[in-house]
Motif scaffolding. Structure first.
Motif, mmCIF file in Angstrom:
data_model
loop_
_atom_site.group_PDB
_atom_site.id
_atom_site.type_symbol
_atom_site.label_atom_id
_atom_site.label_comp_id
_atom_site.label_asym_id
_atom_site.label_seq_id
_atom_site.Cartn_x
_atom_site.Cartn_y
_atom_site.Cartn_z
ATOM 1 N N ASP A 1 0.892 -1.134 0.023
ATOM 2 C CA ASP A 1 -0.289 0.091 -0.038
ATOM 3 C C ASP A 1 0.697 1.318 -0.137
ATOM 4 O OD1 ASP A 1 0.466 0.977 3.029
ATOM 5 O OD2 ASP A 1 0.061 -1.339 3.296
ATOM 6 N N PRO A 2 0.252 2.452 -0.137
ATOM 7 C CA PRO A 2 0.981 3.628 -0.274
ATOM 8 C C PRO A 2 2.115 3.997 1.100
ATOM 9 C CG PRO A 2 -1.110 3.944 -1.252
ATOM 10 C CD PRO A 2 -1.149 2.778 -0.893
ATOM 11 N N PHE A 3 1.366 3.521 2.181
ATOM 12 C CA PHE A 3 2.023 3.845 3.337
ATOM 13 C C PHE A 3 3.243 3.057 3.484
ATOM 14 C CE2 PHE A 3 3.405 2.620 7.541
ATOM 15 C CZ PHE A 3 3.154 3.951 8.193
ATOM 16 N N HIS A 4 3.340 1.905 2.889
ATOM 17 C CA HIS A 4 4.457 0.857 3.210
ATOM 18 C C HIS A 4 5.516 1.292 2.112
ATOM 19 C CE1 HIS A 4 2.079 -1.715 5.834
ATOM 20 N NE2 HIS A 4 3.113 -1.684 6.585
ATOM 21 N N GLN A 5 4.865 1.813 0.905
ATOM 22 C CA GLN A 5 5.822 2.256 -0.462
ATOM 23 C C GLN A 5 6.602 3.559 0.287
ATOM 24 O OE1 GLN A 5 3.701 2.742 -3.927
ATOM 25 N NE2 GLN A 5 2.710 0.812 -3.739
ATOM 26 N N ASP A 6 6.062 4.545 0.884
ATOM 27 C CA ASP A 6 6.699 5.610 1.306
ATOM 28 C C ASP A 6 7.646 5.408 2.327
ATOM 29 O OD1 ASP A 6 5.517 7.230 -0.547
ATOM 30 O OD2 ASP A 6 4.002 7.834 0.823
ATOM 31 N N PHE A 7 7.261 4.408 3.251
ATOM 32 C CA PHE A 7 7.926 4.349 4.588
ATOM 33 C C PHE A 7 9.245 3.407 3.937
ATOM 34 C CE2 PHE A 7 9.419 1.320 7.809
ATOM 35 C CZ PHE A 7 9.390 2.489 9.094
ATOM 36 N N ILE A 8 9.339 2.706 2.998
ATOM 37 C CA ILE A 8 10.378 1.758 2.790
ATOM 38 C C ILE A 8 11.275 2.695 1.825
ATOM 39 C CG2 ILE A 8 11.285 0.183 0.881
ATOM 40 C CD1 ILE A 8 8.679 -1.481 2.012
ATOM 41 N N ARG A 9 10.764 3.710 1.143
ATOM 42 C CA ARG A 9 11.395 4.760 0.373
ATOM 43 C C ARG A 9 12.317 5.353 1.438
ATOM 44 N NH1 ARG A 9 10.153 10.025 -0.967
ATOM 45 N NH2 ARG A 9 7.750 9.371 -0.504
ATOM 46 N N GLY A 10 11.870 5.877 2.710
ATOM 47 C CA GLY A 10 12.494 6.677 3.416
ATOM 48 C C GLY A 10 13.674 5.764 4.225
ATOM 49 N N VAL A 11 13.173 4.529 4.386
ATOM 50 C CA VAL A 11 14.292 3.758 5.137
ATOM 51 C C VAL A 11 15.625 3.641 4.076
ATOM 52 C CG1 VAL A 11 14.939 1.255 5.717
ATOM 53 C CG2 VAL A 11 12.653 2.311 6.394
ATOM 54 N N GLU A 12 15.415 3.230 2.928
ATOM 55 C CA GLU A 12 16.331 2.963 1.593
ATOM 56 C C GLU A 12 17.018 4.314 1.782
ATOM 57 O OE1 GLU A 12 14.521 -0.531 -0.940
ATOM 58 O OE2 GLU A 12 14.050 1.468 -1.210
ATOM 59 N N SER A 13 16.362 5.480 1.739
ATOM 60 C CA SER A 13 17.335 6.641 1.598
ATOM 61 C C SER A 13 18.538 6.799 2.835
ATOM 62 C CB SER A 13 16.418 8.057 1.677
ATOM 63 O OG SER A 13 15.961 8.206 2.921
ATOM 64 N N LYS A 14 18.056 6.361 3.923
ATOM 65 C CA LYS A 14 18.888 6.680 5.090
ATOM 66 C C LYS A 14 19.802 5.536 5.250
ATOM 67 C CE LYS A 14 18.716 9.120 7.752
ATOM 68 N NZ LYS A 14 19.719 10.306 8.049
ATOM 69 N N LEU A 15 19.534 4.285 4.931
ATOM 70 C CA LEU A 15 20.412 3.276 4.570
ATOM 71 C C LEU A 15 21.370 3.571 3.479
ATOM 72 C CD1 LEU A 15 18.235 -0.120 5.295
ATOM 73 C CD2 LEU A 15 19.433 1.310 6.743
ATOM 74 N N ALA A 16 21.146 4.189 2.428
ATOM 75 C CA ALA A 16 22.134 4.242 1.237
ATOM 76 C C ALA A 16 23.431 5.036 1.654
ATOM 77 C CB ALA A 16 21.081 4.889 0.076
ATOM 78 N N GLU A 17 23.074 6.184 2.580
ATOM 79 C CA GLU A 17 24.006 6.869 3.223
ATOM 80 C C GLU A 17 25.107 6.202 3.954
ATOM 81 O OE1 GLU A 17 22.006 9.847 5.677
ATOM 82 O OE2 GLU A 17 20.890 10.584 3.997
ATOM 83 N N ALA A 18 24.372 5.095 4.680
ATOM 84 C CA ALA A 18 25.429 4.224 5.270
ATOM 85 C C ALA A 18 25.873 3.009 4.687
ATOM 86 C CB ALA A 18 24.639 3.808 6.544
ATOM 87 N N GLY A 19 25.803 2.976 3.464
ATOM 88 C CA GLY A 19 26.346 2.117 2.480
ATOM 89 C C GLY A 19 25.419 0.470 2.760
ATOM 90 N N ARG A 20 24.289 0.682 3.156
ATOM 91 C CA ARG A 20 23.716 -0.738 3.669
ATOM 92 C C ARG A 20 22.174 -0.673 2.653
ATOM 93 N NH1 ARG A 20 24.694 -3.665 8.454
ATOM 94 N NH2 ARG A 20 25.911 -2.292 9.765
#
Length: 299
Positions: free
Chosen positions: A36-55
């Motif tokens: 659903d849109p909530f989980h899509q946006d939530f995951i997008r936020g998670v991945e943006s932060k993890l990308a900064e940490a190389g994960r």
């Protein structure tokens, strides 16, 4: 409900690379293979932060709670996942003691009282429900129905508590139906509210998520009930679909919520003290689906 243990429990596990991915398991019994849109946006936020940490983030969709537990056991045995994100907490959640037993670090997406061992990223669901009810009551609505998510979810119970208290204080019977977070569930439960012989018909409906609200809006159209002239509609989570359909919604930055959860888990993995933090409170965005109570009766 509360997982006991030391708040300073070590999150380090030997042999796991510093760049190992984090894991997220989502139960999708109502919509297998879909987000659903909530989980899509939530995951997008998670991945943006993890990308900064190389994960990176590994997302698994499961239709069976037992399969979710098996996934955690497999991840812990294989030692390839550094930590997990735990969403949609249940009233008697088996996952927290299991993760502690497995030594699998986690961030809890929900009430911080669930665990002293894991950090939590959370929103104040009680305050948000009070805000939604205050808004609708300010428009003159008394018979306010609620199309809610699964009753066993903790955030559903928190919202239900405030809804029930508010309706009882006003001397109005509650009109609540619980279902799945799906378009079809929103349609079916809305039809139930307006079925003959079920009691007073609502002049306003709060839906527990945007997908349910879209289903409810479709059913109201099928029944010939006009929005907002005969019934006002308010969605819990905002989405592009809500914006296009003009549905009033409790809107918050879900991507920022995901980024906060990732930040807390990364800090936990780095050995920082367990600290829980609240996400930004939602904002009620008023659109065309809500209006002052009309004198025109629902027929």
């Amino acid at each position: 409900m509360i997982s006991q243990g030391s708040a300073t429990q070590s999150t380090s596990r030997s042999g796991i690379p510093a760049s190992a991915p984090l894991g997220l398991v989502l139960l999708r019994s109502a919509q297998p293979g879909q987000l659903d849109p909530f989980h899509q946006d939530f995951i997008r936020g998670v991945e943006s932060k993890l990308a900064e940490a190389g994960r990176s983030l590994l997302v698994m969709l499961q239709a069976d709670p037992e399969k979710e537990l098996e996934t955690y056991r497999r991840w812990a045995e294989q030692g390839r996942i550094a930590g997990v994100m735990l969403m949609n907490l249940c009233l008697d959640d088996e996952r927290l003691p299991l993760l502690q037993e497995l030594g699998l670090p986690a961030v809890v997406i929900g009430d911080p009282h669930f665990s002293a061992v894991h950090p939590a990223a959370f929103t104040d669901d009680k305050a948000a429900m009070a805000q939604a009810l205050h808004f609708l009551k300010g428009l003159g609505h008394q018979n306010i129905a609620r199309i809610a998510g699964p009753a066993e979810l903790f955030h559903t119970a928190q919202r239900t508590e405030i809804y029930a208290q508010t309706m009882a204080a006003a001397g109005v019977p509650g009109l609540q139906r619980n279902g799945e977070y799906s378009h079809e569930s929103g349609k079916a439960l809305t039809a139930e509210l307006f079925a003959a012989g079920v009691g007073p018909r609502p002049s306003a409906i709060i839906y527990d998520d945007a997908v349910m609200a879209m289903g409810g809006l479709e059913m109201l159209g099928t029944l010939g009930i006009s929005v907002p002239e005969q019934v006002s509609v308010l969605a819990w989570d905002d989405s592009l679909q809500c914006q296009l359909a003009g549905i009033s919604a409790l809107s918050h930055d879900v991507a920022a919520y995901g980024a906060l959860a990732a930040e807390l888990l990364l800090g936990h993995l780095a050995g920082e003290p367990v600290v829980s933090r609240a996400a930004e409170a939602p904002t009620l965005v008023e659109r065309g689906s809500t209006a002052a109570l009309s004198a025109v009766p629902v027929v």
